[in-house]
Design a protein around this motif. Structure first.
Motif, PDB file in Angstrom:
ATOM      1  N   VAL A 298      38.620  40.736  58.574  1.00 19.70           N
ATOM      2  CA  VAL A 298      38.596  39.586  57.669  1.00 19.70           C
ATOM      3  C   VAL A 298      38.611  40.045  56.215  1.00 19.70           C
ATOM      4  CG1 VAL A 298      36.087  39.220  57.423  1.00 19.70           C
ATOM      5  CG2 VAL A 298      37.623  37.265  57.436  1.00 19.70           C
ATOM      6  N   GLU A 299      37.965  41.166  55.920  1.00 25.24           N
ATOM      7  CA  GLU A 299      37.947  41.668  54.545  1.00 25.24           C
ATOM      8  C   GLU A 299      39.278  42.279  54.133  1.00 25.24           C
ATOM      9  OE1 GLU A 299      33.221  42.557  53.753  1.00 25.24           O
ATOM     10  OE2 GLU A 299      34.537  44.245  54.234  1.00 25.24           O
ATOM     11  N   ARG A 300      40.070  42.732  55.094  1.00 25.85           N
ATOM     12  CA  ARG A 300      41.405  43.250  54.776  1.00 25.85           C
ATOM     13  C   ARG A 300      42.435  42.134  54.643  1.00 25.85           C
ATOM     14  NH1 ARG A 300      40.235  47.506  58.594  1.00 25.85           N
ATOM     15  NH2 ARG A 300      41.161  46.218  60.234  1.00 25.85           N
ATOM     16  N   THR A 301      42.069  40.923  55.086  1.00 26.86           N
ATOM     17  CA  THR A 301      43.039  39.833  55.172  1.00 26.86           C
ATOM     18  C   THR A 301      42.780  38.732  54.156  1.00 26.86           C
ATOM     19  OG1 THR A 301      43.170  40.270  57.549  1.00 26.86           O
ATOM     20  CG2 THR A 301      44.136  38.209  56.760  1.00 26.86           C
ATOM     21  N   LEU A 302      41.528  38.344  53.958  1.00 30.33           N
ATOM     22  CA  LEU A 302      41.168  37.211  53.108  1.00 30.33           C
ATOM     23  C   LEU A 302      40.447  37.686  51.849  1.00 30.33           C
ATOM     24  CD1 LEU A 302      39.834  34.803  55.898  1.00 30.33           C
ATOM     25  CD2 LEU A 302      42.173  35.025  55.023  1.00 30.33           C
ATOM     26  N   ASN A 303      40.510  36.872  50.791  1.00 32.38           N
ATOM     27  CA  ASN A 303      39.890  37.294  49.518  1.00 32.38           C
ATOM     28  C   ASN A 303      38.373  37.155  49.500  1.00 32.38           C
ATOM     29  OD1 ASN A 303      39.034  34.654  48.289  1.00 32.38           O
ATOM     30  ND2 ASN A 303      41.235  34.228  48.263  1.00 32.38           N
ATOM     31  N   GLN A 304      37.804  36.462  50.495  1.00 33.08           N
ATOM     32  CA  GLN A 304      36.348  36.353  50.643  1.00 33.08           C
ATOM     33  C   GLN A 304      35.662  35.708  49.440  1.00 33.08           C
ATOM     34  OE1 GLN A 304      36.090  36.563  53.938  1.00 33.08           O
ATOM     35  NE2 GLN A 304      34.330  37.928  53.911  1.00 33.08           N
ATOM     36  N   GLY A 305      36.420  34.925  48.682  1.00 35.23           N
ATOM     37  CA  GLY A 305      35.808  34.211  47.565  1.00 35.23           C
ATOM     38  C   GLY A 305      35.983  34.871  46.219  1.00 35.23           C
ATOM     39  N   ILE A 306      36.729  35.977  46.174  1.00 30.34           N
ATOM     40  CA  ILE A 306      36.991  36.679  44.914  1.00 30.34           C
ATOM     41  C   ILE A 306      38.497  36.693  44.682  1.00 30.34           C
ATOM     42  CG2 ILE A 306      36.825  38.863  43.667  1.00 30.34           C
ATOM     43  CD1 ILE A 306      34.302  39.468  45.279  1.00 30.34           C
ATOM     44  N   GLY A 307      38.951  36.042  43.603  1.00 31.22           N
ATOM     45  CA  GLY A 307      40.373  35.967  43.330  1.00 31.22           C
ATOM     46  C   GLY A 307      40.869  37.065  42.418  1.00 31.22           C
ATOM     47  N   PHE A 308      39.992  37.548  41.540  1.00 30.11           N
ATOM     48  CA  PHE A 308      40.358  38.594  40.580  1.00 30.11           C
ATOM     49  C   PHE A 308      39.151  39.469  40.332  1.00 30.11           C
ATOM     50  CE2 PHE A 308      44.494  37.370  38.942  1.00 30.11           C
ATOM     51  CZ  PHE A 308      44.922  38.495  38.255  1.00 30.11           C
ATOM     52  N   VAL A 309      39.393  40.712  39.930  1.00 28.80           N
ATOM     53  CA  VAL A 309      38.317  41.554  39.426  1.00 28.80           C
ATOM     54  C   VAL A 309      38.774  42.182  38.113  1.00 28.80           C
ATOM     55  CG1 VAL A 309      37.226  42.060  41.635  1.00 28.80           C
ATOM     56  CG2 VAL A 309      39.069  43.540  40.818  1.00 28.80           C
ATOM     57  N   ALA A 310      37.813  42.403  37.239  1.00 31.19           N
ATOM     58  CA  ALA A 310      38.061  43.079  35.969  1.00 31.19           C
ATOM     59  C   ALA A 310      37.195  44.328  35.900  1.00 31.19           C
ATOM     60  CB  ALA A 310      37.732  42.147  34.800  1.00 31.19           C
ATOM     61  N   VAL A 311      37.764  45.400  35.376  1.00 28.88           N
ATOM     62  CA  VAL A 311      37.030  46.656  35.183  1.00 28.88           C
ATOM     63  C   VAL A 311      36.915  46.876  33.682  1.00 28.88           C
ATOM     64  CG1 VAL A 311      36.955  49.126  35.674  1.00 28.88           C
ATOM     65  CG2 VAL A 311      37.999  47.555  37.342  1.00 28.88           C
ATOM     66  N   LEU A 312      35.691  47.054  33.203  1.00 28.70           N
ATOM     67  CA  LEU A 312      35.461  47.179  31.761  1.00 28.70           C
ATOM     68  C   LEU A 312      34.136  47.883  31.506  1.00 28.70           C
ATOM     69  CD1 LEU A 312      34.514  43.625  30.388  1.00 28.70           C
ATOM     70  CD2 LEU A 312      34.412  44.248  32.789  1.00 28.70           C
ATOM     71  N   PRO A 313      33.856  48.275  30.255  1.00 27.27           N
ATOM     72  CA  PRO A 313      32.603  48.965  29.968  1.00 27.27           C
ATOM     73  C   PRO A 313      31.386  48.111  30.325  1.00 27.27           C
ATOM     74  CG  PRO A 313      34.146  49.256  28.167  1.00 27.27           C
ATOM     75  CD  PRO A 313      34.755  48.241  29.079  1.00 27.27           C
ATOM     76  N   GLU A 314      30.337  48.767  30.756  1.00 31.86           N
ATOM     77  CA  GLU A 314      29.142  48.067  31.222  1.00 31.86           C
ATOM     78  C   GLU A 314      28.562  47.149  30.153  1.00 31.86           C
ATOM     79  OE1 GLU A 314      24.929  49.071  33.469  1.00 31.86           O
ATOM     80  OE2 GLU A 314      25.891  50.623  32.252  1.00 31.86           O
ATOM     81  N   ALA A 315      28.564  47.580  28.909  1.00 32.63           N
ATOM     82  CA  ALA A 315      27.964  46.799  27.830  1.00 32.63           C
ATOM     83  C   ALA A 315      28.692  45.492  27.572  1.00 32.63           C
ATOM     84  CB  ALA A 315      27.924  47.629  26.547  1.00 32.63           C
ATOM     85  N   GLN A 316      29.916  45.358  28.082  1.00 33.37           N
ATOM     86  CA  GLN A 316      30.718  44.169  27.834  1.00 33.37           C
ATOM     87  C   GLN A 316      30.776  43.219  29.028  1.00 33.37           C
ATOM     88  OE1 GLN A 316      34.519  45.732  26.610  1.00 33.37           O
ATOM     89  NE2 GLN A 316      33.606  47.063  25.074  1.00 33.37           N
ATOM     90  N   ALA A 317      30.096  43.572  30.098  1.00 31.48           N
ATOM     91  CA  ALA A 317      30.188  42.780  31.316  1.00 31.48           C
ATOM     92  C   ALA A 317      29.682  41.356  31.118  1.00 31.48           C
ATOM     93  CB  ALA A 317      29.424  43.467  32.449  1.00 31.48           C
ATOM     94  N   GLU A 318      28.540  41.211  30.471  1.00 31.47           N
ATOM     95  CA  GLU A 318      27.975  39.872  30.304  1.00 31.47           C
ATOM     96  C   GLU A 318      28.867  38.990  29.443  1.00 31.47           C
ATOM     97  OE1 GLU A 318      25.494  38.367  31.850  1.00 31.47           O
ATOM     98  OE2 GLU A 318      25.419  40.229  33.027  1.00 31.47           O
TER      99      GLU A 318
END
Length: 376
Positions: A298-318
């Protein structure tokens, strides 16, 4: 052998119906435009003024093409055709945003067994509204009637889009650094991937599309037809925001979260993402439980509720989370990125979970999904 003359119409192709469909869709298409569009609907080619691109330092064109898979079968079964366009546009233009590019224009293609003008107009109307939401011009398209190949009520849709980004602003693995964090942006539901699995599960269980499901608060068909979220404008604003330096983006489509995240990480890096940070919406749990689908599948097939992810510096996450939620898109800190060497030294790598390395021909980084989802 009949002596009657054979015409295009008697062979199953109705040119007049195609012309009527174009007339019905004109108003919708006119709204899906940009100032750079040259000419109008009906030309042999869509034209776009590239003067602004010519003034860029090193413009990089980005292009993408896609369809919506077997989700069209749900639209056909429900006889609801004005939302599938959002799925098409989302699958195409949001892939372009992954590299930091702004999608500029799009074309579509519809193949059908029989042109029903109102149905074609509804499909294109949905495409146009989605383009309008994304700020993308719909500069052309094609409708093809394929009698004998498709049944009269069957159709498929595809699209292609082009965008542009300054070379110096291209996002991707080259920007990702040790210590970055992964931020998740919620999906609106299943989006447009995994419907062959979903339809098989539903059919095996004997569920009908008009079945009311309490966990969904609506019918099964309404849940399955929920349109794909369009992330284009929120993500472009995030990329341009002061105080935010997005390093990479990933569109969670076919292959699931781990594989798509691995595609935008450099080799030698490791991302640990934690299931305990979110609970997948009810539709994902229902499909898994109803079909006894293994977790890994199921995790290889469906998005499980997450459509996008962003990768960025920790201090900018919030700040990134705040900007996303200002657009009505729930976001949260999903995990962290480290060099593989540090990940092993700091005990970030779990011994009991699969590690996914690269995907779809990309020799990318490594991703491990750990933990358990909270109960709803």
């Amino acid at each position: 052998m009949s002596d009657a003359p054979i015409t295009y119409a008697s062979a199953g192709v109705d040119v007049e119906a195609g012309d009527k469909a174009v007339e019905l869709m004109k108003a919708s298409v006119r709204r899906a435009t940009r100032p750079e569009v040259v000419g109008g609907l009906g030309g042999f080619a869509g034209m776009f003024d590239a003067s602004a691109i010519a003034r860029m330092t090193r413009p990089i064109l980005a292009t993408s093409t896609d369809g919506v898979g077997t989700k069209v079968a749900i639209a056909q079964a429900l006889d609801v055709h004005d939302t599938i366009g959002f799925d098409l546009v989302g699958m195409v233009v949001d892939d372009i945003v992954v590299c930091g590019a702004e999608p500029l224009f799009m074309t579509d293609y519809i193949a059908t067994g029989k042109v029903v003008p109102e149905r074609i107009a509804a499909i294109v109307g949905g495409i146009a509204r989605a383009c309008e939401e994304a700020g993308v011009a719909l500069v052309g398209g094609e409708t093809a009637e394929h009698p004998g190949l498709l049944e009269p009520d069957e159709y498929d849709v595809a699209g292609a889009a082009t965008g542009v980004v300054e070379y110096a602003a291209v996002l991707g693995p080259q920007r990702v650094a040790d210590g970055d964090v992964v931020v998740a942006l919620a999906s609106s539901g299943l989006h447009s991937n995994g419907y062959s699995l979903v339809r098989r599960v539903v059919a095996s269980a004997g569920w009908q599309l008009d079945r009311h499901v309490d966990d969904f608060g609506r019918t099964l068909g309404e849940e399955l037809l929920e349109p794909t979220r369009i992330y284009t404008k929120p993500l472009l604003e995030l990329i341009a925001a002061d105080g935010v330096d997005v390093h990479a983006l990933s569109h969670v489509t076919g292959g699931g979260l781990a594989a798509n995240l691995a595609r935008v990480l450099p080799t030698g890096t490791f991302a640990r993402v934690d299931r305990s940070t979110w609970t997948p919406p009810a539709v994902f749990r229902t499909v898994q439980d109803l079909g006894r689908v293994p977790q890994a599948d199921v995790e290889r097939t469906l998005n499980q509720g997450i459509g996008f992810v962003a990768v960025l510096p920790e201090a900018q996450a919030e700040r990134a989370i705040e900007l996303s939620e200002a657009h009505g898109i729930r976001a949260w800190r999903l995990g962290e990125v480290a060099t593989e060497e540090r990940a092993h030294a700091d005990g970030l790598v779990a011994d009991d979970a699969e590690i996914v390395r690269g995907a779809k021909g990309v020799d990318g980084g490594a991703v491990q999904v750990v933990g358990q989802h909270p109960t709803a």
